[in-house]
Scaffold this motif. Structure first.
Motif, mmCIF file in Angstrom:
data_model
loop_
_atom_site.group_PDB
_atom_site.id
_atom_site.type_symbol
_atom_site.label_atom_id
_atom_site.label_comp_id
_atom_site.label_asym_id
_atom_site.label_seq_id
_atom_site.Cartn_x
_atom_site.Cartn_y
_atom_site.Cartn_z
ATOM 1 N N GLU A 1 -9.510 8.455 -9.255
ATOM 2 C CA GLU A 1 -9.057 8.069 -7.923
ATOM 3 C C GLU A 1 -8.163 6.864 -8.103
ATOM 4 O O GLU A 1 -8.571 5.846 -8.653
ATOM 5 C CB GLU A 1 -10.247 7.697 -7.035
ATOM 6 N N ARG A 2 -6.920 6.983 -7.699
ATOM 7 C CA ARG A 2 -5.982 5.863 -7.828
ATOM 8 C C ARG A 2 -6.041 5.025 -6.570
ATOM 9 O O ARG A 2 -5.982 5.544 -5.464
ATOM 10 C CB ARG A 2 -4.570 6.370 -8.067
ATOM 11 N N ARG A 3 -6.140 3.717 -6.778
ATOM 12 C CA ARG A 3 -6.190 2.772 -5.671
ATOM 13 C C ARG A 3 -5.219 1.648 -5.955
ATOM 14 O O ARG A 3 -5.002 1.296 -7.107
ATOM 15 C CB ARG A 3 -7.599 2.222 -5.522
ATOM 16 N N PRO A 4 -4.658 1.039 -4.913
ATOM 17 C CA PRO A 4 -3.679 -0.020 -5.145
ATOM 18 C C PRO A 4 -4.286 -1.325 -5.650
ATOM 19 O O PRO A 4 -3.589 -2.148 -6.199
ATOM 20 C CB PRO A 4 -3.033 -0.216 -3.772
ATOM 21 N N ARG B 1 0.839 -1.212 0.000
ATOM 22 C CA ARG B 1 0.000 0.000 0.000
ATOM 23 C C ARG B 1 0.872 1.259 0.000
ATOM 24 O O ARG B 1 0.601 2.220 -0.711
ATOM 25 C CB ARG B 1 -0.954 -0.003 1.196
ATOM 26 N N LEU B 2 1.932 1.244 0.822
ATOM 27 C CA LEU B 2 2.849 2.389 0.868
ATOM 28 C C LEU B 2 3.519 2.604 -0.490
ATOM 29 O O LEU B 2 3.630 3.724 -0.969
ATOM 30 C CB LEU B 2 3.912 2.177 1.950
ATOM 31 N N LEU B 3 3.968 1.519 -1.106
ATOM 32 C CA LEU B 3 4.645 1.629 -2.401
ATOM 33 C C LEU B 3 3.685 2.039 -3.517
ATOM 34 O O LEU B 3 4.080 2.715 -4.463
ATOM 35 C CB LEU B 3 5.340 0.314 -2.750
ATOM 36 N N ALA B 4 2.407 1.635 -3.402
ATOM 37 C CA ALA B 4 1.424 2.055 -4.398
ATOM 38 C C ALA B 4 1.224 3.567 -4.334
ATOM 39 O O ALA B 4 1.008 4.220 -5.355
ATOM 40 C CB ALA B 4 0.092 1.332 -4.181
ATOM 41 N N ILE C 1 6.063 -7.145 -7.115
ATOM 42 C CA ILE C 1 6.391 -5.777 -7.504
ATOM 43 C C ILE C 1 7.124 -5.891 -8.838
ATOM 44 O O ILE C 1 8.273 -6.318 -8.889
ATOM 45 C CB ILE C 1 7.283 -5.085 -6.457
ATOM 46 N N ALA C 2 6.419 -5.545 -9.909
ATOM 47 C CA ALA C 2 6.996 -5.686 -11.248
ATOM 48 C C ALA C 2 7.935 -4.530 -11.586
ATOM 49 O O ALA C 2 8.910 -4.710 -12.308
ATOM 50 C CB ALA C 2 5.887 -5.768 -12.290
ATOM 51 N N ALA C 3 7.637 -3.345 -11.072
ATOM 52 C CA ALA C 3 8.472 -2.174 -11.356
ATOM 53 C C ALA C 3 8.121 -1.074 -10.361
ATOM 54 O O ALA C 3 7.023 -1.034 -9.826
ATOM 55 C CB ALA C 3 8.235 -1.681 -12.772
ATOM 56 N N ARG C 4 9.087 -0.208 -10.130
ATOM 57 C CA ARG C 4 8.827 0.976 -9.298
ATOM 58 C C ARG C 4 9.165 2.178 -10.150
ATOM 59 O O ARG C 4 10.323 2.434 -10.449
ATOM 60 C CB ARG C 4 9.653 0.941 -8.022
ATOM 61 N N ARG C 5 8.105 2.879 -10.568
ATOM 62 C CA ARG C 5 8.260 4.039 -11.444
ATOM 63 C C ARG C 5 7.524 5.227 -10.847
ATOM 64 O O ARG C 5 6.559 5.053 -10.122
ATOM 65 C CB ARG C 5 7.610 3.798 -12.803
ATOM 66 N N PRO C 6 7.944 6.412 -11.248
ATOM 67 C CA PRO C 6 7.187 7.579 -10.788
ATOM 68 C C PRO C 6 5.835 7.641 -11.477
ATOM 69 O O PRO C 6 5.697 7.217 -12.619
ATOM 70 C CB PRO C 6 8.058 8.770 -11.214
ATOM 71 N N VAL C 7 4.833 8.134 -10.756
ATOM 72 C CA VAL C 7 3.524 8.400 -11.341
ATOM 73 C C VAL C 7 3.533 9.869 -11.716
ATOM 74 O O VAL C 7 3.643 10.736 -10.847
ATOM 75 C CB VAL C 7 2.382 8.089 -10.344
#
Length: 162
Positions: free
Chosen positions: A146-149, A14-17, A51-57
């Motif tokens: 609304e973005r949700r994880p 949730r934090l990473l989302a 976790i497939a990738a960590r990218r900026p939104v």
């Protein structure tokens, strides 16, 4: 690979989302675990493909793109070659953010960003309607988002919780 995910893992996801750039130290502080423990959990989730990738939104309006439109695209022609040609050509349009091959009334769903409605009309007329195989297009302008994880674990068993 499927792995067991506990409540700490779910909290980390949730934090990473919300902020994909959080490092293991920051995650550990928020979760109440040590930095090494947070790092091990993070690596395990990454290695398992959770976790497939960590990218900026990116904030599209902050970049000057105030309009987002979802397009349903029905191809006039069928066959593998036309799908590949369409996908390749659509991917070359910078305003097209996502290309989803879907089942239903349309063959594809595109997420398109534009500076304003006039800019979207230009992109639609000059670029999207000229893509290989395009037959029919339906546009839906996004009003808000609304973005949700999403779900962070297996569904409840049939008949409710055990």
């Amino acid at each position: 690979m499927r792995i067991e995910i506990d409540e700490t893992d779910r909290a980390m996801l949730r934090l990473l989302a919300a902020d994909g750039g959080m490092n293991a130290g920051a995650l550990g502080r928020v979760l109440g675990i040590s930095q090494p423990a947070a790092w091990r959990r993070l690596r395990r989730l990454e290695e398992a493909g959770v976790i497939a990738a960590r990218r900026p939104v990116l904030d599209q309006p902050a970049l000057g793109f105030d309009v987002t439109v979802f397009l349903g695209v029905k191809l006039a022609t069928r066959g593998r070659v036309s799908l590949d040609d369409f996908e390749r050509a659509a991917a070359a349009i910078p305003e097209v953010q996502t290309i989803q091959h879907v089942l239903g009334l349309f063959d594809y769903r595109l997420r398109v960003v534009a500076r304003d409605i006039g800019d979207f009309e230009r992109v639609l007329r000059r670029r999207i309607l000229t893509l290989p195989g395009v037959g029919q297009v339906e546009a839906n302008v996004m009003m808000s988002e609304e973005r949700r994880p999403g779900p962070l674990g297996p569904p409840d068993p049939p008949g409710g919780a055990v």
